[in-house]
Design a protein around this motif. Sequence first.
Motif, short mmCIF file in Angstrom:
data_model
loop_
_atom_site.label_atom_id
_atom_site.label_comp_id
_atom_site.label_asym_id
_atom_site.label_seq_id
_atom_site.Cartn_x
_atom_site.Cartn_y
_atom_site.Cartn_z
N LEU A 201 -10.42 -2.48 6.98
CA LEU A 201 -11.68 -2.38 7.72
C LEU A 201 -11.76 -3.45 8.81
O LEU A 201 -12.28 -3.19 9.90
N ALA A 202 -11.19 -4.63 8.54
CA ALA A 202 -11.17 -5.69 9.57
C ALA A 202 -10.32 -5.22 10.76
O ALA A 202 -10.68 -5.42 11.92
N TRP A 203 -9.21 -4.56 10.45
CA TRP A 203 -8.36 -4.01 11.53
C TRP A 203 -9.14 -2.96 12.34
O TRP A 203 -9.12 -2.96 13.57
N ALA A 204 -9.86 -2.08 11.63
CA ALA A 204 -10.61 -1.02 12.33
C ALA A 204 -11.66 -1.64 13.24
O ALA A 204 -11.85 -1.21 14.39
N GLU A 205 -12.30 -2.69 12.76
CA GLU A 205 -13.36 -3.34 13.54
C GLU A 205 -12.79 -3.97 14.81
O GLU A 205 -13.41 -3.92 15.87
N ALA A 206 -11.58 -4.52 14.69
CA ALA A 206 -10.97 -5.22 15.83
C ALA A 206 -10.26 -4.26 16.79
O ALA A 206 -9.84 -4.66 17.87
N SER A 207 -10.14 -3.00 16.40
CA SER A 207 -9.33 -2.07 17.22
C SER A 207 -10.11 -1.60 18.45
O SER A 207 -11.34 -1.70 18.50
N ASP A 208 -9.38 -1.07 19.44
CA ASP A 208 -9.96 -0.57 20.68
C ASP A 208 -10.92 0.60 20.38
O ASP A 208 -10.48 1.65 19.91
N ALA A 209 -12.21 0.40 20.69
CA ALA A 209 -13.23 1.40 20.31
C ALA A 209 -13.03 2.73 21.05
O ALA A 209 -13.61 3.74 20.67
N ASN A 210 -12.22 2.70 22.13
CA ASN A 210 -12.03 3.94 22.89
C ASN A 210 -10.88 4.79 22.37
O ASN A 210 -10.67 5.90 22.86
N ARG A 211 -10.13 4.25 21.44
CA ARG A 211 -9.01 5.03 20.90
C ARG A 211 -9.37 5.59 19.53
O ARG A 211 -10.04 4.91 18.74
N PRO A 212 -8.91 6.82 19.21
CA PRO A 212 -9.12 7.32 17.86
C PRO A 212 -8.37 6.46 16.85
O PRO A 212 -7.35 5.86 17.18
N LEU A 213 -8.88 6.40 15.63
CA LEU A 213 -8.19 5.71 14.54
C LEU A 213 -7.36 6.72 13.77
O LEU A 213 -7.84 7.84 13.49
N LEU A 214 -6.14 6.35 13.45
CA LEU A 214 -5.28 7.20 12.61
C LEU A 214 -4.86 6.39 11.39
O LEU A 214 -4.19 5.36 11.53
N ILE A 215 -5.30 6.81 10.21
CA ILE A 215 -4.95 6.11 8.96
C ILE A 215 -4.23 7.11 8.08
O ILE A 215 -4.77 8.19 7.81
N TYR A 216 -3.02 6.78 7.65
CA TYR A 216 -2.24 7.80 6.96
C TYR A 216 -1.37 7.24 5.84
O TYR A 216 -0.91 6.11 5.90
N SER A 217 -1.18 8.10 4.82
CA SER A 217 -0.18 7.80 3.78
C SER A 217 0.98 8.78 3.91
O SER A 217 1.93 8.74 3.12
N THR A 218 0.88 9.66 4.89
CA THR A 218 1.92 10.66 5.18
C THR A 218 3.29 9.99 5.19
O THR A 218 3.47 8.95 5.82
N ASP A 219 4.23 10.63 4.50
CA ASP A 219 5.57 10.04 4.45
C ASP A 219 6.59 11.17 4.26
O ASP A 219 6.22 12.30 3.90
N ASP A 220 7.87 10.84 4.45
CA ASP A 220 8.91 11.85 4.22
C ASP A 220 9.22 11.92 2.72
O ASP A 220 8.78 11.06 1.95
N PRO A 221 9.99 12.94 2.29
CA PRO A 221 10.21 13.13 0.85
C PRO A 221 10.79 11.89 0.17
O PRO A 221 10.42 11.57 -0.96
N GLU A 222 11.63 11.15 0.88
CA GLU A 222 12.22 9.95 0.26
C GLU A 222 11.16 8.88 -0.01
O GLU A 222 11.11 8.28 -1.09
N GLY A 223 10.28 8.66 0.98
CA GLY A 223 9.20 7.67 0.83
C GLY A 223 8.27 8.07 -0.31
O GLY A 223 7.84 7.23 -1.12
N VAL A 224 7.94 9.35 -0.39
CA VAL A 224 7.05 9.85 -1.44
C VAL A 224 7.70 9.62 -2.81
O VAL A 224 7.06 9.11 -3.73
N ARG A 225 8.99 9.95 -2.90
CA ARG A 225 9.69 9.80 -4.19
C ARG A 225 9.68 8.34 -4.64
O ARG A 225 9.44 8.03 -5.81
N SER A 226 9.90 7.45 -3.70
CA SER A 226 9.97 6.04 -4.08
C SER A 226 8.61 5.56 -4.62
O SER A 226 8.54 4.88 -5.64
N VAL A 227 7.50 5.95 -3.97
CA VAL A 227 6.17 5.60 -4.49
C VAL A 227 5.94 6.22 -5.86
O VAL A 227 5.44 5.57 -6.79
#
Length: 324
Positions: A201-227
């Motif tokens: 949330l601190a990052w979101a507050e400090a970010s450029d208000a004119n740009r959309p925020l993208l927050i993701y856990s999206t990963d490839d199959p290898e990253g998902v498997r490791s988690v």
Amino acid sequence: MAEAMMDALDAEQTIFCPAFPRAGRTVYQGHLFVDGTLLNESGMQNHPLNPMQDANLVRFLARQVTRPVGLLRYHDLADASSAGGSLQTHRRDGIAHGVIDCVDDSQLQTIAAAVSDMPLLTGGSGLARYLGDAYRKSGLIETHRASSELPAISGRSLILSGSCSQATNQQVAKAKSFCSTWQLDVLEIARDPGTYQRRLLAWAEASDANRPLLIYSTDDPEGVRSVQQTLGANEAAELIESFLGKVAVELTTDFGVRRLIVAGGETSGAVVRDLGIRALKIGPEICAGVPWTQSIGGPPLAIALKSGNFGDENFFHTALEMLA
Ligand SMILES: Nc1ncnc2c1ncn2[C@@H]1O[C@H](COP(=O)(O)OP(=O)(O)O)[C@@H](O)[C@H]1O
Ligand SMILES: O=C(O)C(O)C(=O)COP(=O)(O)O
């Protein structure tokens, strides 16, 4: 689930119709294809929660139910009366579950007309698209039509992505060029969710208000498997869904977010639930099967919920441009 609902509704028969040809989902000889590729070779075989390893829907369904499963084949669906006749034959033969072939949208219309008297239908949004007209024709609902308008809601834009499908991986990669971007560290969330949320949330507050925020856990199959190896598949999914739900609440309450895109079916369910949204007013389509909508209940939001593999690689940009 379908059998429990059939019991509750006293229904002898239902159909299973996941086809949505306009979005590349077709069923032929009982097999589900995504853009012409068998489901189990389409990338969905790597789904984090439900690895889709069998495209044969009759066989796959038969493993999950107690009553007989049959197939309504392509050549039985020439028009609503032959589809209706085939359904009657199934009913007479005690086939409770009918997987249904469908390779183009006109067949969806035929199917909708043939099943408009069934108390329970199982399928995707492709069929739902045609049910309104079928119910109107058979007098089950009134003929009132609402106009489909873009939600007139301005404010900050946020994309939350918990889908790990191939399409979403490409869409997230593309969106990095025009968004302020945060990739979730799932293991860090598991260690200390409160501290991690405060940092985000601190990052979101400090970010450029004119740009959309993208927050993701999206990963490839290898990253998902490791988690998943560290946390377990269901535990990881629940953790991420509940975390993204909390983030949605915080960012719409205190950070001026009014335009929200959520990628992922399960993820969308969690976010909508946590926001307290009770219903959606459907607006124009961004791509086949994904409309802009306006929230009813919860905060007033323009909200788009994208099933994992829907949309081309520019989906997020196209969606936000529509509201610009
Ligand atoms: N990095 C990750 N590791 C493990 N599981 C994840 C990860 N990111 C998301 N997930 C989980 O994967 C599931 C994706 O399902 P869903 O949101 O329905 O997307 P889709 O519409 O692509 O099927 C969710 O339960 C989500 O919490
Ligand atoms: O990629 C897909 O087909 C999906 O992720 C999906 O679940 C589609 O469901 P509907 O939106 O109900 O058609």
